[in-house]
Scaffold this motif. Structure first.
Motif, mmCIF file in Angstrom:
data_model
loop_
_atom_site.group_PDB
_atom_site.id
_atom_site.type_symbol
_atom_site.label_atom_id
_atom_site.label_comp_id
_atom_site.label_asym_id
_atom_site.label_seq_id
_atom_site.Cartn_x
_atom_site.Cartn_y
_atom_site.Cartn_z
ATOM 1 N N THR A 240 0.832 -1.201 0.000
ATOM 2 C CA THR A 240 0.000 0.000 0.000
ATOM 3 C C THR A 240 0.868 1.251 0.000
ATOM 4 O O THR A 240 0.620 2.201 -0.754
ATOM 5 C CB THR A 240 -0.926 -0.007 1.227
ATOM 6 O OG1 THR A 240 -1.810 -1.131 1.141
ATOM 7 C CG2 THR A 240 -1.762 1.262 1.311
ATOM 8 N N SER A 243 2.308 1.771 -3.429
ATOM 9 C CA SER A 243 1.318 2.288 -4.383
ATOM 10 C C SER A 243 1.176 3.794 -4.262
ATOM 11 O O SER A 243 1.133 4.512 -5.269
ATOM 12 C CB SER A 243 -0.036 1.620 -4.146
ATOM 13 O OG SER A 243 0.003 0.253 -4.487
ATOM 14 N N ASP A 343 -3.709 -4.044 -0.348
ATOM 15 C CA ASP A 343 -2.999 -3.766 -1.596
ATOM 16 C C ASP A 343 -3.985 -3.662 -2.756
ATOM 17 O O ASP A 343 -3.974 -2.683 -3.525
ATOM 18 C CB ASP A 343 -1.965 -4.861 -1.849
ATOM 19 C CG ASP A 343 -1.164 -4.634 -3.121
ATOM 20 O OD1 ASP A 343 -1.048 -3.479 -3.566
ATOM 21 O OD2 ASP A 343 -0.653 -5.619 -3.687
ATOM 22 N N ARG A 347 -5.053 -0.118 -4.775
ATOM 23 C CA ARG A 347 -4.776 -0.047 -6.214
ATOM 24 C C ARG A 347 -6.057 0.197 -7.009
ATOM 25 O O ARG A 347 -6.048 0.946 -7.995
ATOM 26 C CB ARG A 347 -4.080 -1.332 -6.676
ATOM 27 C CG ARG A 347 -2.622 -1.411 -6.251
ATOM 28 C CD ARG A 347 -1.927 -2.645 -6.803
ATOM 29 N NE ARG A 347 -0.566 -2.741 -6.306
ATOM 30 C CZ ARG A 347 0.477 -2.103 -6.836
ATOM 31 N NH1 ARG A 347 0.300 -1.333 -7.897
ATOM 32 N NH2 ARG A 347 1.692 -2.240 -6.321
#
Length: 523
Positions: A240, A243, A343, A347
């Motif tokens: 995370t 990202s 995650d 995203r």
């Protein structure tokens, strides 16, 4: 003014977002027994342009938890009857002999505050003398669930309620309206109070017009370091953080165990992901703390949504009370591998999907314990390309994002331009962001220089103190105990009046604990 930053005010780059949600496909549920529930449903329908005929009132008890029997008789069956009466779906018997939805006008169901959130396990106890069942097996096989997760399977009759069902939308990367799946996406606008819920709606709509801009905070706490079974949570949080950093969002990552200390000095927090405290802790204990409008904030804990009313207990209710517009949680023990995959969730949000799409894309199971709180149609990153309505408060964060897009493979040029802009605009935010980037790249000397420079540009003592905490963190990580202690003790003297100074004391108790009192001599 910040808008004088000409090189960052060029036209936005091309950015293909998923298709707009179809508001006619949204049904809104409310509790007819609670006046505020219907009012909230109407407020939401008006805010999103949902037809009034898509509102459904159910007569329900005023409580968060219902039994399986109550769920079936008061929620599932009456709602299915409404779908039949309104001709919202077509169902037929499948190969397994179960009635299954094969066509529907409604794709998203939104539960208002007043609709119970939990279905309680009501199975009989095991017979006397039966061998003990392992704790993990108990949780895997029980029939407790989140009401919303059960409603996702409203179109299917006769599925087993014991344990969980696989989610066919898990890890998909296509709009739900195009997925052709026989399930619903179910979100919830719920929280400590009706005013909080109204604020969540308004904040989501407003933030969607401008885009969500601000700091990201990732509190990893390295739970998997000493427990291999928890490694998955650390991995999600690391991904995370990556990202957000890749998108040019300034990201503060804390990897010390335990979680961030009480009253840790944060500002402009738009994104928060952390774990694993039972009840709200750290920065969010500070009465002065407020998330940035539209914030998405999630703390991974088995019972984060075990209740949605007490603003000091668990996590979902406190985060919403502190100003978050959206969060994820669990109403009972979900087991780590069946919680939301952070995650995937982040995203999908960054790609422009709605909150409810991203939440279901990241949930492995249905008829389970996961819940998503906030406007399900909210798309916080609809304007990640730099488009949308402009506000001065967002200008520095927009600049960081656009710099990332302009020079994605030329960090030296990106830093040069941002440093020039920071000095011209007196922007501590930009220098702090550069320092955080260096810290993540394990370049502590360069990070410290940027934090020191940012400190000279910030006007707020809270922001200045955060720079001290970041510098102390660099020294802690580098095993430079004396330097970290000096920075924290100097900060205690300089900022003794700040509530946030509690954070320095907590770190000092960890890295330089006081000597134990002398032993009492024996008589």
């Amino acid at each position: 003014m910040l808008r004088a930053l000409l090189f960052l005010l060029i036209a936005p780059l091309a950015f293909a977002a998923p298709r707009d949600p179809i508001v006619q496909s949204v049904a809104v549920l409310y509790n007819t027994v609670i006046p505020g529930s219907e009012g909230l449903a109407k407020t939401y329908a008006i805010a999103r342009g949902i037809p009034e005929e898509n509102l459904v009132g159910l007569k329900l008890p005023d409580k968060e938890e219902v039994t399986r029997s109550e769920y079936d008789t008061l929620i599932r069956k009456p709602l299915a009857a409404e779908f039949d009466r309104r001709q919202w779906w077509q169902r037929s018997t499948n190969d397994q002999g179960m009635l299954q939805m094969n066509r529907t006008r409604i794709q998203i169901i939104v539960c208002m505050r007043g609709i119970p959130s939990r279905v309680l396990e009501t199975s009989p106890p095991p017979p006397a003398g039966a061998p003990p069942v392992p704790e993990t097996q108990k949780w895997m096989e029980n029939a407790s669930a989140c009401v919303d997760s059960e409603l996702s399977l409203l179109g299917i009759e006769g599925y087993p309620t014991k344990g969980q069902m696989n989610n066919p939308y898990f890890k998909k990367d296509t709009a739900f309206s195009e997925a052709g799946l026989p399930i619903f996406l179910v979100g919830r606008i719920d929280g400590p109070s009706f005013p909080t819920c109204v604020r969540m709606i308004k904040d989501a709509v407003a933030a969607e017009k401008t885009g969500l801009w601000g700091m990201a905070v990732i509190d990893i706490a390295n739970k998997g370091r000493n427990n291999a079974g928890l490694k998955m949570g650390d991995t999600w949080l690391e991904a995370t953080a990556t990202s957000f950093i890749e998108q040019g969002i300034p990201t503060l990552v804390d990897r010390f165990d335990p979680t961030l200390p009480t009253n840790y000095p944060l500002n402009d927090t738009a994104l928060y992901f952390g774990w694993y405290d039972w009840n709200v802790s750290g920065p969010f204990k500070n009465p002065a703390f407020k998330f940035k409008r539209g914030a998405v904030a999630v703390h991974l804990h088995s019972f984060s949504a075990a209740q949605l009313r007490n603003v000091s207990k668990n996590w979902c209710a406190p985060l919403l009370d502190r100003g978050a517009a959206a969060t994820l949680g669990n109403v009972y023990e979900p087991l780590l591998h069946l919680t939301h995959d952070f995650d995937t969730f982040t995203r999908r949000l960054l790609a422009g999907y709605t909150l409810v799409e991203a939440a279901y894309m990241s949930a492995p199971a249905l008829s389970w314990h996961n819940v998503v709180l906030g406007d399900p149609l909210y798309r916080p990153f609809l304007h990640l390309d730099g488009s949308g309505e402009k506000e001065d408060a967002d200008a520095e964060y927009r600049a960081l994002r656009i710099a990332q897009m302009r020079w994605p493979r030329d960090p030296a040029e990106r830093e040069k331009q941002l440093r020039l802009a920071a000095q011209r605009m007196k922007s501590g935010v930009m220098l702090e962001a550069l320092g955080l980037s260096y810290a993540e790249n394990i370049q502590s000397a360069q990070a410290a220089v940027h934090f020191q420079e940012a400190k000279t540009l910030y006007n707020s003592n809270v922001d200045k103190f955060r720079m001290d905490m970041l510098i102390a963190a660099l020294d802690r990580k580098g095993s430079r105990k004396a330097a970290a202690v000096k920075t924290l003790r100097d900060a205690q003297l300089r900022y003794a009046h700040l509530p946030e100074i509690t954070a320095a004391a907590e770190w000092l108790n960890i890295i330089d604990p006081p000597a134990p009192p002398p032993a009492t001599p024996k008589k």
